[in-house]
Design an enzyme around this catalytic site. Structure first.
Site, mmCIF file in Angstrom:
data_model
loop_
_atom_site.group_PDB
_atom_site.id
_atom_site.type_symbol
_atom_site.label_atom_id
_atom_site.label_comp_id
_atom_site.label_asym_id
_atom_site.label_seq_id
_atom_site.Cartn_x
_atom_site.Cartn_y
_atom_site.Cartn_z
ATOM 1 N N MET A 105 10.943 24.570 3.101
ATOM 2 C CA MET A 105 10.123 23.746 2.200
ATOM 3 C C MET A 105 10.970 22.886 1.264
ATOM 4 O O MET A 105 10.706 21.698 1.084
ATOM 5 C CB MET A 105 9.183 24.638 1.380
ATOM 6 C CG MET A 105 8.191 23.837 0.551
ATOM 7 S SD MET A 105 7.126 24.868 -0.476
ATOM 8 C CE MET A 105 6.206 25.790 0.748
ATOM 9 N N LYS A 141 0.847 -1.205 0.000
ATOM 10 C CA LYS A 141 0.000 0.000 0.000
ATOM 11 C C LYS A 141 0.884 1.259 0.000
ATOM 12 O O LYS A 141 2.091 1.175 0.280
ATOM 13 C CB LYS A 141 -0.914 -0.032 1.235
ATOM 14 C CG LYS A 141 -0.178 -0.120 2.569
ATOM 15 C CD LYS A 141 -1.111 -0.515 3.717
ATOM 16 C CE LYS A 141 -0.354 -0.549 5.036
ATOM 17 N NZ LYS A 141 -1.186 -1.084 6.137
ATOM 18 N N ARG A 167 -10.581 -0.378 14.564
ATOM 19 C CA ARG A 167 -10.260 0.429 13.385
ATOM 20 C C ARG A 167 -11.093 -0.086 12.226
ATOM 21 O O ARG A 167 -12.173 0.406 11.984
ATOM 22 C CB ARG A 167 -8.752 0.365 13.100
ATOM 23 C CG ARG A 167 -8.304 1.349 12.044
ATOM 24 C CD ARG A 167 -6.808 1.258 11.750
ATOM 25 N NE ARG A 167 -6.405 -0.007 11.122
ATOM 26 C CZ ARG A 167 -5.229 -0.220 10.555
ATOM 27 N NH1 ARG A 167 -4.314 0.727 10.547
ATOM 28 N NH2 ARG A 167 -4.927 -1.383 10.006
ATOM 29 N N TYR A 221 15.213 30.373 8.506
ATOM 30 C CA TYR A 221 14.014 31.044 9.011
ATOM 31 C C TYR A 221 14.039 31.143 10.533
ATOM 32 O O TYR A 221 14.399 30.183 11.226
ATOM 33 C CB TYR A 221 12.763 30.257 8.615
ATOM 34 C CG TYR A 221 12.334 30.439 7.184
ATOM 35 C CD1 TYR A 221 11.988 31.691 6.686
ATOM 36 C CD2 TYR A 221 12.250 29.333 6.335
ATOM 37 C CE1 TYR A 221 11.576 31.843 5.374
ATOM 38 C CE2 TYR A 221 11.833 29.478 5.020
ATOM 39 C CZ TYR A 221 11.495 30.733 4.552
ATOM 40 O OH TYR A 221 11.080 30.876 3.255
HETATM 41 C C1 LIG Z 1 -0.363 -1.926 6.872
HETATM 42 C C2 LIG Z 1 -0.970 -3.246 7.212
HETATM 43 C C3 LIG Z 1 -0.196 -4.421 7.199
HETATM 44 C C4 LIG Z 1 1.317 -4.390 7.098
HETATM 45 O O1 LIG Z 1 1.807 -3.982 8.353
HETATM 46 P P1 LIG Z 1 3.388 -3.845 8.675
HETATM 47 O O2 LIG Z 1 3.412 -3.438 10.097
HETATM 48 O O3 LIG Z 1 3.888 -2.787 7.761
HETATM 49 O O4 LIG Z 1 4.005 -5.165 8.422
HETATM 50 C C5 LIG Z 1 -0.842 -5.631 7.360
HETATM 51 N N1 LIG Z 1 -2.183 -5.690 7.567
HETATM 52 C C6 LIG Z 1 -2.956 -4.578 7.616
HETATM 53 C C7 LIG Z 1 -4.407 -4.707 7.873
HETATM 54 C C8 LIG Z 1 -2.381 -3.319 7.470
HETATM 55 O O5 LIG Z 1 -3.140 -2.229 7.545
#
Ligand SMILES: *Cc1c(COP(=O)(O)O)cnc(C)c1O
Length: 349
Positions: A292, A35, A130, A244
């Site tokens: 920036m 992701k 979540r 800055y």
């Molecule tokens: C991001 C995620 C993972 C991977 O987690 P890592 O800690 O990066 O290994 C696996 N399962 C879900 C549901 C996630 O959101």
């Protein structure tokens, strides 16, 4: 060219996947989580490298990422979408053969009505509050959902990076209670969960950060380097200020290098007056505020003017930089700019 260079060691990513695959109990499938543009490192090259290393199932956060990934990988590998089946996703899910992880009764209804017979998984909430169905919701609809033939039941651990945290056992028990006897393949462990041991592995593990060299997988091969070009240098006198807000004032004659890279490139402003950059093995302190597109570094002690300095590399991992910034390696990696030039290092180098 003033564009910074992010080097990504694909051989290290492949080695990390193979090692986590080995660490996953025998008979357990090891997926790869890609992701957020493969944690900032570039989806296309990283996903192809993982497929070549042997990954057959990939996880992305949203359907659009799944579409891009399917175009990269072609037919074959399974692509699971963690946010499930959202309104507007149906055609993409069907046309690109994505497998949504359904998170709620709403999503279950949408999926089974719009794409009956299309593969899906179910995400369960074992205590993190979540994503996924909570225990009561799941109990109410489990018979009906199981009838439709999910191909995976999964949940996610909140505290897997703290092996002694009581939450791990609690979530493990909750996941068993929700899934025992269903006969459906199960998955609970991401990187942290793999390291907790075999009883967390079930049928499939889902490592992300460990593939990219991050905590809690301390044994990982390092993956990233980030080198920032020096745009110019100047000599300043004692009493002169840098950056800055004039937050850094020279105590003695100082040579200041201005480097290309700033908070717009994912270098947190909290690194101001705190981080270290490296000329080879020689540390050079970041002075003044991160702006920036630019940072300023004290190079008075160097015998030469370097062409660039490293902010990530052998002397500083994303996690170590994150410690300075007050964040985590995940945030440093995923914040890494699209503006950087990515150089991929492949086998043998
Ligand atoms: C991001 C995620 C993972 C991977 O987690 P890592 O800690 O990066 O290994 C696996 N399962 C879900 C549901 C996630 O959101």
């Amino acid at each position: 060219m003033a564009t910074a260079t992010l080097s990504v060691d694909l051989e290290a990513i492949a080695a990390n996947w193979r090692a986590l695959d080995k660490a996953s109990a025998t008979g357990v499938q090891t997926a790869a989580v890609v992701k957020a543009n493969a944690y900032g490192l570039g989806l296309s090259r990283v996903a192809r490298c993982l497929a070549q290393a042997g990954a057959r199932r990939f996880f992305v956060a949203v359907t659009e990422e799944g579409v891009t990934l399917r175009q990269i990988l072609g037919p074959g590998p399974q692509i699971c979408v963690l946010s499930g089946h959202m309104a507007g996703d149906t055609e993409m899910v069907a046309d690109l053969d994505l497998t949504p992880m359904l998170n709620s009764l709403d999503q279950v209804t949408r999926h089974l009505e719009s794409l009956p017979g299309h593969a899906f998984g179910v995400q369960l909430d074992s205590g993190m509050s979540r994503l996924g169905m909570a225990e009561a919701e799941w109990e109410a609809i489990a018979p009906f959902v199981l009838e439709a033939g999910p191909e995976l039941l999964m949940s996610h651990l909140a505290c897997a990076d703290e092996p002694d945290h009581a939450m791990n056992e609690a979530q493990l028990a909750a996941f068993h209670a929700m899934t025992d006897g269903t006969g459906v393949p199960r998955s609970l462990a991401a990187t942290g969960g793999i390291l907790l041991g075999a009883k967390y592995h079930f049928d499939l593990t889902r490592p992300g950060i460990g593939l990219y060299g991050g905590r809690p997988y301390e044994a990982a091969c390092p993956v990233v380097g980030l080198s920032l070009p020096v745009i110019q240098t100047r000599q300043i006198a004692a009493g002169e200020a840098v950056g800055y807000g004039c937050t850094w004032v020279a105590q003695q004659p100082t040579r200041v290098a201005s480097l290309s890279g700033g908070y717009a490139d994912g270098l947190p402003r909290s690194l101001s007056n705190a981080a270290m950059l490296w000329d080879g093995d020689t540390p050079c302190p970041l002075i003044g505020r991160v702006s920036m597109d630019t940072i300023t570094v004290d190079i008075t002690h160097l015998p030469h003017i370097p062409r660039s300095l490293d902010i990530l590399g052998p002397n500083q991992s994303p996690d170590q930089l994150a410690d300075v910034a007050g964040t985590i390696g995940y945030e440093i990696l995923t914040g890494i700019s699209q503006r950087y030039y990515r150089r991929y290092v492949e086998g043998g180098k």
